[in-house]
Design a protein around this motif. Structure first.
Motif, PDB file in Angstrom:
ATOM      1  N   VAL A   7     -10.955  -5.488   7.275  1.00  8.85           N
ATOM      2  CA  VAL A   7      -9.534  -5.134   7.222  1.00  8.85           C
ATOM      3  C   VAL A   7      -9.348  -3.770   7.877  1.00  8.85           C
ATOM      4  O   VAL A   7     -10.004  -2.796   7.484  1.00  8.85           O
ATOM      5  CB  VAL A   7      -9.016  -5.086   5.774  1.00  8.85           C
ATOM      6  CG1 VAL A   7      -7.553  -4.664   5.739  1.00  8.85           C
ATOM      7  CG2 VAL A   7      -9.199  -6.439   5.090  1.00  8.85           C
ATOM      8  N   SER A   8      -8.483  -3.684   8.868  1.00 11.82           N
ATOM      9  CA  SER A   8      -8.217  -2.394   9.498  1.00 11.82           C
ATOM     10  C   SER A   8      -7.217  -1.590   8.674  1.00 11.82           C
ATOM     11  O   SER A   8      -6.462  -2.136   7.865  1.00 11.82           O
ATOM     12  CB  SER A   8      -7.663  -2.594  10.912  1.00 11.82           C
ATOM     13  OG  SER A   8      -6.337  -3.104  10.857  1.00 11.82           O
ATOM     14  N   ARG A   9      -7.203  -0.283   8.895  1.00 15.78           N
ATOM     15  CA  ARG A   9      -6.252   0.578   8.200  1.00 15.78           C
ATOM     16  C   ARG A   9      -4.813   0.176   8.523  1.00 15.78           C
ATOM     17  O   ARG A   9      -3.934   0.200   7.655  1.00 15.78           O
ATOM     18  CB  ARG A   9      -6.481   2.049   8.583  1.00 15.78           C
ATOM     19  CG  ARG A   9      -5.534   3.036   7.877  1.00 15.78           C
ATOM     20  CD  ARG A   9      -5.813   3.130   6.400  1.00 15.78           C
ATOM     21  NE  ARG A   9      -4.747   3.839   5.686  1.00 15.78           N
ATOM     22  CZ  ARG A   9      -4.766   4.086   4.383  1.00 15.78           C
ATOM     23  NH1 ARG A   9      -5.791   3.696   3.651  1.00 15.78           N
ATOM     24  NH2 ARG A   9      -3.767   4.717   3.796  1.00 15.78           N
ATOM     25  N   ALA A  10      -4.578  -0.234   9.775  1.00 16.41           N
ATOM     26  CA  ALA A  10      -3.226  -0.652  10.158  1.00 16.41           C
ATOM     27  C   ALA A  10      -2.772  -1.842   9.323  1.00 16.41           C
ATOM     28  O   ALA A  10      -1.609  -1.926   8.910  1.00 16.41           O
ATOM     29  CB  ALA A  10      -3.187  -1.005  11.651  1.00 16.41           C
ATOM     30  N   CYS A  11      -3.681  -2.778   9.056  1.00 12.98           N
ATOM     31  CA  CYS A  11      -3.330  -3.935   8.226  1.00 12.98           C
ATOM     32  C   CYS A  11      -3.030  -3.511   6.793  1.00 12.98           C
ATOM     33  O   CYS A  11      -2.059  -3.984   6.185  1.00 12.98           O
ATOM     34  CB  CYS A  11      -4.469  -4.951   8.239  1.00 12.98           C
ATOM     35  SG  CYS A  11      -4.669  -5.831   9.806  1.00 12.98           S
ATOM     36  N   LEU A  12      -3.857  -2.629   6.244  1.00 13.99           N
ATOM     37  CA  LEU A  12      -3.621  -2.155   4.878  1.00 13.99           C
ATOM     38  C   LEU A  12      -2.278  -1.448   4.778  1.00 13.99           C
ATOM     39  O   LEU A  12      -1.509  -1.672   3.824  1.00 13.99           O
ATOM     40  CB  LEU A  12      -4.751  -1.220   4.434  1.00 13.99           C
ATOM     41  CG  LEU A  12      -4.568  -0.566   3.063  1.00 13.99           C
ATOM     42  CD1 LEU A  12      -4.420  -1.606   1.959  1.00 13.99           C
ATOM     43  CD2 LEU A  12      -5.726   0.386   2.763  1.00 13.99           C
ATOM     44  N   GLU A  13      -1.962  -0.602   5.751  1.00 13.86           N
ATOM     45  CA  GLU A  13      -0.696   0.123   5.708  1.00 13.86           C
ATOM     46  C   GLU A  13       0.493  -0.823   5.789  1.00 13.86           C
ATOM     47  O   GLU A  13       1.528  -0.601   5.155  1.00 13.86           O
ATOM     48  CB  GLU A  13      -0.651   1.150   6.843  1.00 13.86           C
ATOM     49  CG  GLU A  13      -1.603   2.330   6.625  1.00 13.86           C
ATOM     50  CD  GLU A  13      -1.601   3.314   7.778  1.00 13.86           C
ATOM     51  OE1 GLU A  13      -1.003   2.980   8.835  1.00 13.86           O
ATOM     52  OE2 GLU A  13      -2.199   4.394   7.633  1.00 13.86           O
ATOM     53  N   ALA A  14       0.348  -1.902   6.577  1.00 18.45           N
ATOM     54  CA  ALA A  14       1.426  -2.887   6.663  1.00 18.45           C
ATOM     55  C   ALA A  14       1.654  -3.557   5.312  1.00 18.45           C
ATOM     56  O   ALA A  14       2.795  -3.767   4.894  1.00 18.45           O
ATOM     57  CB  ALA A  14       1.086  -3.936   7.727  1.00 18.45           C
ATOM     58  N   HIS A  38       5.108  -3.317   2.945  1.00 17.79           N
ATOM     59  CA  HIS A  38       5.976  -4.493   2.886  1.00 17.79           C
ATOM     60  C   HIS A  38       5.745  -5.405   1.685  1.00 17.79           C
ATOM     61  O   HIS A  38       6.549  -6.316   1.451  1.00 17.79           O
ATOM     62  CB  HIS A  38       5.805  -5.316   4.170  1.00 17.79           C
ATOM     63  CG  HIS A  38       6.229  -4.593   5.402  1.00 17.79           C
ATOM     64  ND1 HIS A  38       7.562  -4.379   5.721  1.00 17.79           N
ATOM     65  CD2 HIS A  38       5.510  -4.009   6.394  1.00 17.79           C
ATOM     66  CE1 HIS A  38       7.634  -3.703   6.864  1.00 17.79           C
ATOM     67  NE2 HIS A  38       6.408  -3.464   7.283  1.00 17.79           N
ATOM     68  N   VAL A  39       4.671  -5.188   0.934  1.00 23.78           N
ATOM     69  CA  VAL A  39       4.388  -6.061  -0.205  1.00 23.78           C
ATOM     70  C   VAL A  39       4.495  -5.252  -1.492  1.00 23.78           C
ATOM     71  O   VAL A  39       3.619  -4.420  -1.780  1.00 23.78           O
ATOM     72  CB  VAL A  39       2.989  -6.703  -0.079  1.00 23.78           C
ATOM     73  CG1 VAL A  39       2.736  -7.646  -1.254  1.00 23.78           C
ATOM     74  CG2 VAL A  39       2.858  -7.454   1.247  1.00 23.78           C
ATOM     75  N   PRO A  40       5.530  -5.475  -2.282  1.00 28.22           N
ATOM     76  CA  PRO A  40       5.715  -4.697  -3.517  1.00 28.22           C
ATOM     77  C   PRO A  40       4.547  -4.886  -4.489  1.00 28.22           C
ATOM     78  O   PRO A  40       3.964  -5.969  -4.588  1.00 28.22           O
ATOM     79  CB  PRO A  40       7.008  -5.287  -4.110  1.00 28.22           C
ATOM     80  CG  PRO A  40       7.716  -5.909  -2.945  1.00 28.22           C
ATOM     81  CD  PRO A  40       6.640  -6.418  -2.036  1.00 28.22           C
ATOM     82  N   GLY A  41       4.196  -3.803  -5.164  1.00 29.62           N
ATOM     83  CA  GLY A  41       3.177  -3.879  -6.194  1.00 29.62           C
ATOM     84  C   GLY A  41       1.763  -3.699  -5.707  1.00 29.62           C
ATOM     85  O   GLY A  41       0.818  -3.726  -6.502  1.00 29.62           O
ATOM     86  N   THR A  42       1.570  -3.503  -4.397  1.00 31.56           N
ATOM     87  CA  THR A  42       0.221  -3.272  -3.879  1.00 31.56           C
ATOM     88  C   THR A  42      -0.034  -1.770  -3.783  1.00 31.56           C
ATOM     89  O   THR A  42       0.894  -0.970  -3.652  1.00 31.56           O
ATOM     90  CB  THR A  42       0.034  -3.900  -2.497  1.00 31.56           C
ATOM     91  OG1 THR A  42       1.050  -3.413  -1.599  1.00 31.56           O
ATOM     92  CG2 THR A  42       0.124  -5.415  -2.574  1.00 31.56           C
ATOM     93  N   ARG A  43      -1.313  -1.402  -3.840  1.00 30.28           N
ATOM     94  CA  ARG A  43      -1.663   0.013  -3.724  1.00 30.28           C
ATOM     95  C   ARG A  43      -3.004   0.141  -3.011  1.00 30.28           C
ATOM     96  O   ARG A  43      -3.808  -0.799  -2.975  1.00 30.28           O
ATOM     97  CB  ARG A  43      -1.720   0.684  -5.096  1.00 30.28           C
ATOM     98  CG  ARG A  43      -2.779   0.135  -6.024  1.00 30.28           C
ATOM     99  CD  ARG A  43      -2.737   0.820  -7.377  1.00 30.28           C
ATOM    100  NE  ARG A  43      -3.803   0.379  -8.267  1.00 30.28           N
ATOM    101  CZ  ARG A  43      -5.031   0.878  -8.268  1.00 30.28           C
ATOM    102  NH1 ARG A  43      -5.358   1.850  -7.418  1.00 30.28           N
ATOM    103  NH2 ARG A  43      -5.945   0.422  -9.107  1.00 30.28           N
ATOM    104  N   ASP A  44      -3.246   1.318  -2.476  1.00 30.29           N
ATOM    105  CA  ASP A  44      -4.499   1.606  -1.790  1.00 30.29           C
ATOM    106  C   ASP A  44      -5.633   1.628  -2.822  1.00 30.29           C
ATOM    107  O   ASP A  44      -5.594   2.420  -3.768  1.00 30.29           O
ATOM    108  CB  ASP A  44      -4.394   2.961  -1.088  1.00 30.29           C
ATOM    109  CG  ASP A  44      -5.541   3.200  -0.111  1.00 30.29           C
ATOM    110  OD1 ASP A  44      -6.619   2.586  -0.305  1.00 30.29           O
ATOM    111  OD2 ASP A  44      -5.376   3.992   0.827  1.00 30.29           O
ATOM    112  N   PRO A  45      -6.643   0.780  -2.675  1.00 27.76           N
ATOM    113  CA  PRO A  45      -7.714   0.743  -3.675  1.00 27.76           C
ATOM    114  C   PRO A  45      -8.527   2.024  -3.761  1.00 27.76           C
ATOM    115  O   PRO A  45      -9.120   2.312  -4.800  1.00 27.76           O
ATOM    116  CB  PRO A  45      -8.598  -0.421  -3.201  1.00 27.76           C
ATOM    117  CG  PRO A  45      -7.706  -1.269  -2.353  1.00 27.76           C
ATOM    118  CD  PRO A  45      -6.783  -0.296  -1.680  1.00 27.76           C
ATOM    119  N   LEU A  46      -8.567   2.807  -2.668  1.00 29.21           N
ATOM    120  CA  LEU A  46      -9.351   4.041  -2.636  1.00 29.21           C
ATOM    121  C   LEU A  46      -8.436   5.241  -2.449  1.00 29.21           C
ATOM    122  O   LEU A  46      -7.337   5.127  -1.902  1.00 29.21           O
ATOM    123  CB  LEU A  46     -10.388   3.977  -1.519  1.00 29.21           C
ATOM    124  CG  LEU A  46     -11.437   2.868  -1.644  1.00 29.21           C
ATOM    125  CD1 LEU A  46     -12.287   2.796  -0.388  1.00 29.21           C
ATOM    126  CD2 LEU A  46     -12.319   3.090  -2.868  1.00 29.21           C
ATOM    127  N   GLY A  47      -8.905   6.393  -2.850  1.00 31.72           N
ATOM    128  CA  GLY A  47      -8.092   7.591  -2.758  1.00 31.72           C
ATOM    129  C   GLY A  47      -7.890   8.084  -1.337  1.00 31.72           C
ATOM    130  O   GLY A  47      -6.764   8.339  -0.902  1.00 31.72           O
TER     131      GLY A  47
END
Length: 293
Positions: free
Chosen positions: A129-136, A140-149
């Motif tokens: 998974v690229s960072r760009a995909c995670l940021e998207a 755009h998806v409510p309730g999601t969060r970055d798993p790492l700090g």
């Protein structure tokens, strides 16, 4: 309860015949293989109306040509699959899900080799998974969060399964990842949240030019870097969204922004040229269909 291991994004509405006729893949190919490897027998209606009967569920049969393989992945061009004998597996009693930060796709390949060395064939999924995909997804998806700090340019989502207690497997995975920036799910709910990120990527960046390609696992980094460089030359505004099954060399190399959809042909030429030069495939798992034809 036995396990049929085929797991892919369309599993909510796809059907078995379609999966077999396109030789579908998905996230568990690393351990269990594509759709064709889950098939022991088929029944097929041929173009002239005759029914080819090959429903024997034998693990070994060397009495001639393995004709069912002609229909698997043929997209219905040789006949319509109407019944199948499928291979089932024992469902793992222990599972572990890990989200791991990495520096680049080459490190992903090295990480896979390391985990295989320490954990063997327990790895069922290994997703890049690229960072760009995670940021998207986060945007755009409510309730999601970055798993790492801290942010990282790339991530791996790994799923492992085994017999025995879950805690024993999670302990082994934690020990294998002890020197890395990683999070290991401690419950089924935490595992679902990590997988929700991966499964939400397509909808989070839907309006772009999509590609489902594959190269040898060792050439994954080459493909990503080569396509990225060529796209920037041809389309300075291009933003790649790269994710997929790095364990088998299958990547979803999508290109935004939405404005580039109008230039789909030219964008795809760049991607497919690099894939061809690296000895890859322009269609790793969904078949050719009309668009790629």
């Amino acid at each position: 309860c036995p396990l049929f291991p085929l797991s892919l994004a369309a599993e909510g509405n796809c059907q078995t015949g379609g999966n077999l006729s396109t030789n579908a893949g998905g996230v568990n190919v690393l351990r269990y293989g594509n759709a064709r490897e889950q098939v022991l027998g088929l029944e097929v209606v041929l173009p002239d109306g005759r029914v080819w009967e090959g429903l024997r569920g034998l693990r070994k049969d060397n009495t001639g040509y393995d004709l069912k393989q002609l229909f698997l992945g043929a997209e219905g061009t040789l006949g319509v699959i109407t019944a199948a004998v499928l291979r089932l597996y024992p469902r793992p009693t222990a599972t572990a899900t890990a989200w791991v930060a990495i520096g680049d796709p080459h490190e992903a390949v090295a990480l896979l080799a390391m985990l295989r060395g320490k954990l063997g064939d327990r790895i069922s999924a290994f997703e890049l998974v690229s960072r760009a995909c995670l940021e998207a997804v986060l945007a755009h998806v409510p309730g999601t969060r970055d798993p790492l700090g801290a942010p990282s340019p790339w991530y791996i989502l790994a799923e492992l399964g085994d017999s025995g207690p879950t805690e024993a497997l999670r302990t082994r995975v934690a020990e294998a990842l002890e020197d890395r920036d990683a999070v290991l799910a401690q419950s089924d709910e935490q595992s679902r949240q990590l997988w929700r990120i991966r499964e939400s990527i397509p909808e989070a960046q839907f309006a772009n030019v999509k590609h489902d390609v594959s190269v040898a696992v060792s050439k994954t980094r080459q493909l990503i870097e080569r396509v990225g460089a060529e796209l920037k030359k041809a389309f300075p505004e291009a933003r790649p969204y790269v994710f997929g099954h790095v364990g088998d060399g299958n990547l979803h190399y999508n290109v935004g922004p939405e404005a580039l959809v109008a230039q789909r042909g030219a964008v795809s030429d760049v991607v497919y040229q690099a894939v061809d030069e690296l000895g890859g495939s322009i269609s790793a798992e969904p078949g050719l269909g009309q668009l790629k034809r």
